[in-house]
Design a protein around this motif. Structure first.
Motif, PDB file in Angstrom:
ATOM      1  N   LEU A   1      -4.012   0.786  -5.536  1.00  0.00           N
ATOM      2  CA  LEU A   1      -4.744  -0.478  -5.420  1.00  0.00           C
ATOM      3  C   LEU A   1      -6.088  -0.401  -6.142  1.00  0.00           C
ATOM      4  O   LEU A   1      -6.509  -1.369  -6.788  1.00  0.00           O
ATOM      5  N   SER A   2      -6.764   0.734  -6.036  1.00  0.00           N
ATOM      6  CA  SER A   2      -8.054   0.891  -6.727  1.00  0.00           C
ATOM      7  C   SER A   2      -7.868   0.857  -8.236  1.00  0.00           C
ATOM      8  O   SER A   2      -8.674   0.268  -8.964  1.00  0.00           O
ATOM      9  N   CYS A   3      -6.788   1.490  -8.708  1.00  0.00           N
ATOM     10  CA  CYS A   3      -6.489   1.496 -10.132  1.00  0.00           C
ATOM     11  C   CYS A   3      -6.247   0.074 -10.628  1.00  0.00           C
ATOM     12  O   CYS A   3      -6.775  -0.336 -11.677  1.00  0.00           O
ATOM     13  N   LEU A   4      -5.454  -0.688  -9.901  1.00  0.00           N
ATOM     14  CA  LEU A   4      -5.158  -2.067 -10.293  1.00  0.00           C
ATOM     15  C   LEU A   4      -6.411  -2.935 -10.250  1.00  0.00           C
ATOM     16  O   LEU A   4      -6.609  -3.801 -11.113  1.00  0.00           O
ATOM     17  N   ALA A   5      -7.260  -2.699  -9.246  1.00  0.00           N
ATOM     18  CA  ALA A   5      -8.499  -3.469  -9.161  1.00  0.00           C
ATOM     19  C   ALA A   5      -9.362  -3.242 -10.395  1.00  0.00           C
ATOM     20  O   ALA A   5      -9.932  -4.192 -10.966  1.00  0.00           O
TER      21      ALA A   5
ATOM     22  N   ALA B   1       4.232  -0.933  -2.272  1.00  0.00           N
ATOM     23  CA  ALA B   1       4.796  -2.110  -2.946  1.00  0.00           C
ATOM     24  C   ALA B   1       4.359  -3.398  -2.261  1.00  0.00           C
ATOM     25  O   ALA B   1       3.962  -4.372  -2.928  1.00  0.00           O
ATOM     26  N   GLN B   2       4.407  -3.421  -0.939  1.00  0.00           N
ATOM     27  CA  GLN B   2       4.025  -4.624  -0.205  1.00  0.00           C
ATOM     28  C   GLN B   2       2.545  -4.952  -0.402  1.00  0.00           C
ATOM     29  O   GLN B   2       2.167  -6.116  -0.579  1.00  0.00           O
ATOM     30  N   ALA B   3       1.710  -3.910  -0.388  1.00  0.00           N
ATOM     31  CA  ALA B   3       0.274  -4.120  -0.560  1.00  0.00           C
ATOM     32  C   ALA B   3      -0.046  -4.639  -1.963  1.00  0.00           C
ATOM     33  O   ALA B   3      -0.896  -5.514  -2.138  1.00  0.00           O
ATOM     34  N   VAL B   4       0.648  -4.101  -2.965  1.00  0.00           N
ATOM     35  CA  VAL B   4       0.422  -4.552  -4.340  1.00  0.00           C
ATOM     36  C   VAL B   4       0.859  -5.998  -4.506  1.00  0.00           C
ATOM     37  O   VAL B   4       0.148  -6.812  -5.111  1.00  0.00           O
ATOM     38  N   LEU B   5       2.032  -6.348  -3.962  1.00  0.00           N
ATOM     39  CA  LEU B   5       2.519  -7.719  -4.070  1.00  0.00           C
ATOM     40  C   LEU B   5       1.584  -8.708  -3.394  1.00  0.00           C
ATOM     41  O   LEU B   5       1.381  -9.830  -3.876  1.00  0.00           O
ATOM     42  N   GLN B   6       1.011  -8.298  -2.277  1.00  0.00           N
ATOM     43  CA  GLN B   6       0.093  -9.181  -1.562  1.00  0.00           C
ATOM     44  C   GLN B   6      -1.196  -9.397  -2.352  1.00  0.00           C
ATOM     45  O   GLN B   6      -1.711 -10.515  -2.439  1.00  0.00           O
ATOM     46  N   ALA B   7      -1.724  -8.314  -2.949  1.00  0.00           N
ATOM     47  CA  ALA B   7      -2.993  -8.416  -3.675  1.00  0.00           C
ATOM     48  C   ALA B   7      -2.811  -8.934  -5.093  1.00  0.00           C
ATOM     49  O   ALA B   7      -3.666  -9.679  -5.605  1.00  0.00           O
ATOM     50  N   TYR B   8      -1.691  -8.561  -5.721  1.00  0.00           N
ATOM     51  CA  TYR B   8      -1.460  -8.908  -7.125  1.00  0.00           C
ATOM     52  C   TYR B   8      -0.008  -9.371  -7.293  1.00  0.00           C
ATOM     53  O   TYR B   8       0.837  -8.625  -7.803  1.00  0.00           O
ATOM     54  N   PRO B   9       0.301 -10.593  -6.874  1.00  0.00           N
ATOM     55  CA  PRO B   9       1.696 -11.054  -6.895  1.00  0.00           C
ATOM     56  C   PRO B   9       2.310 -11.154  -8.279  1.00  0.00           C
ATOM     57  O   PRO B   9       3.532 -11.228  -8.407  1.00  0.00           O
ATOM     58  N   HIS B  10       1.487 -11.122  -9.324  1.00  0.00           N
ATOM     59  CA  HIS B  10       2.014 -11.223 -10.684  1.00  0.00           C
ATOM     60  C   HIS B  10       2.454  -9.874 -11.245  1.00  0.00           C
ATOM     61  O   HIS B  10       3.040  -9.818 -12.330  1.00  0.00           O
ATOM     62  N   VAL B  11       2.176  -8.774 -10.531  1.00  0.00           N
ATOM     63  CA  VAL B  11       2.627  -7.455 -10.979  1.00  0.00           C
ATOM     64  C   VAL B  11       4.142  -7.343 -10.801  1.00  0.00           C
ATOM     65  O   VAL B  11       4.685  -7.692  -9.749  1.00  0.00           O
ATOM     66  N   LYS B  12       4.819  -6.860 -11.817  1.00  0.00           N
ATOM     67  CA  LYS B  12       6.279  -6.699 -11.766  1.00  0.00           C
ATOM     68  C   LYS B  12       6.591  -5.319 -11.188  1.00  0.00           C
ATOM     69  O   LYS B  12       6.331  -4.293 -11.822  1.00  0.00           O
TER      70      LYS B  12
ATOM     71  N   ASP C   1      -2.002   5.911 -11.902  1.00  0.00           N
ATOM     72  CA  ASP C   1      -2.571   5.148 -10.789  1.00  0.00           C
ATOM     73  C   ASP C   1      -3.749   5.849 -10.121  1.00  0.00           C
ATOM     74  O   ASP C   1      -4.354   5.283  -9.205  1.00  0.00           O
ATOM     75  N   ASP C   2      -4.098   7.067 -10.569  1.00  0.00           N
ATOM     76  CA  ASP C   2      -5.307   7.720 -10.046  1.00  0.00           C
ATOM     77  C   ASP C   2      -6.460   7.624 -11.041  1.00  0.00           C
ATOM     78  O   ASP C   2      -7.485   8.290 -10.880  1.00  0.00           O
ATOM     79  N   THR C   3      -6.297   6.775 -12.066  1.00  0.00           N
ATOM     80  CA  THR C   3      -7.335   6.593 -13.075  1.00  0.00           C
ATOM     81  C   THR C   3      -8.071   5.280 -12.836  1.00  0.00           C
ATOM     82  O   THR C   3      -7.438   4.232 -12.697  1.00  0.00           O
ATOM     83  N   LEU C   4      -9.391   5.359 -12.779  1.00  0.00           N
ATOM     84  CA  LEU C   4     -10.226   4.171 -12.598  1.00  0.00           C
ATOM     85  C   LEU C   4     -10.890   3.843 -13.925  1.00  0.00           C
ATOM     86  O   LEU C   4     -11.785   4.564 -14.382  1.00  0.00           O
ATOM     87  N   LEU C   5     -10.446   2.768 -14.543  1.00  0.00           N
ATOM     88  CA  LEU C   5     -10.957   2.387 -15.844  1.00  0.00           C
ATOM     89  C   LEU C   5     -12.346   1.755 -15.748  1.00  0.00           C
ATOM     90  O   LEU C   5     -12.642   1.033 -14.789  1.00  0.00           O
TER      91      LEU C   5
END
Length: 296
Positions: free
Chosen positions: A20-24, A51-62, A96-100
């Motif tokens: 989730l931090s990576c996606l943020a 998966a559920q947490a990602v879909l809730q926060a970022y529903p456009h992620v495939k 997913d452990d990389t923070l850009l």
């Protein structure tokens, strides 16, 4: 106006907070107007609700499901294969452990466009990461460090200009369509950590190039932070052998394929060397302990 379509490829397993931090950080990028991001995330059998947490926060992620046995290379290969169906302009590997940093992706694209003007249209751009506490370089591009050993590499320190590299870590890598049309996907012969190095070496062999972008793309700790158990003689020989032959270690079958490709006629020597060294170091450590007890 045409848009630069970029597929972001990720794989995860039971690291919900990190994912989730990576996606943020990814969705906090300062992007040019012409850039469009599509994220393909392989959830490799997570049981922590990733998966559920990602879909809730970022529903456009495939989200693409895995069976829990894909590991990094085959998980990324699954995401890559799905994205390649839509012929993107660019493909971004992202751990997913990389923070850009907010300007990371803009820097990668700018580096690529700079290199194309110099005639490097088939260039892979690697974003370097450093440790969040020490600032030490952790992942990025690799250069050969010795002439005699085919697998001795050292990380290339990023500078103010793009630097050539021989191969790469897969933490943050921008791959243009021109390269993918030549190299295709990651090789299914590898399950975890050899696949990215193989991709970089294949790129060099097939007329492409690998470049380290200027500066740092983000933060990432070394993984695993405690080091590899098979390198520590304090573990038992059985424990070390199990660790080195594990998917996240140096699986003999996969290592054999890699050595046959890149070690030339001495491939057998370089294939067996780490396993022989493991046994010898363990025996040496045991003999040393016995001598210390005898002298005490």
């Amino acid at each position: 106006m045409t848009r630069d379509r970029t597929a972001v490829l990720m794989t995860c397993h039971n690291r919900k907070p990190k994912t989730l931090s990576c996606l943020a950080a990814l969705f906090n990028q300062i992007l040019p107007r012409e850039v469009k991001l599509d994220v393909y995330l392989v959830d490799d059998g997570s049981t922590d609700g990733t998966a559920q947490a990602v879909l809730q926060a970022y529903p456009h992620v495939k989200i693409l499901p895995g069976n829990g046995n894909l590991y990094w290379n085959r998980g990324m290969r699954k995401a890559f294969a799905e994205a390649m169906k839509y012929d993107y302009d660019y493909y971004l590997w992202l751990n997913d452990d990389t923070l850009l940093y907010p300007d990371a992706l803009s820097s990668l694209w700018q580096t690529y466009h700079h290199l194309t003007k110099q005639g490097h249209e088939k260039a892979i751009i690697v974003g370097s990461t450093h440790h969040p506490n020490t600032g030490k370089l952790t992942y990025g591009g690799f250069g050969r460090s010795t002439w005699w050993h085919p697998f001795k590499y050292s990380l290339v320190e990023p500078g103010t200009e793009p630097k050539p590299a021989d191969t790469l870590n897969g933490n943050c890598v921008l791959i243009p369509r021109a390269v993918v049309q030549i190299l295709g996907n990651l090789d299914p012969a590898f399950s975890h950590s050899i696949g990215d190095t193989d991709y970089g070496l294949r790129a060099q062999r097939q007329g492409c190039s690998v470049w380290v972008a200027p500066g740092y793309a983000g933060k990432c700790q070394t993984n695993p932070p405690q080091g590899h158990p098979w390198l520590d003689p304090k573990f038992t020989l059985k424990q070390r052998w199990q660790a080195v032959t594990d998917h996240k270690g140096l699986p003999p079958r996969e290592s054999k394929v890699f050595c046959q490709r890149y070690a030339g006629w001495l491939w057998l020597f370089f294939w067996l060397l780490p396993y022989i060294r493991l046994v010898l170091v363990s025996l040496s450590y045991k003999i040393g302990l016995k001598q210390e007890k005898a002298e005490a």
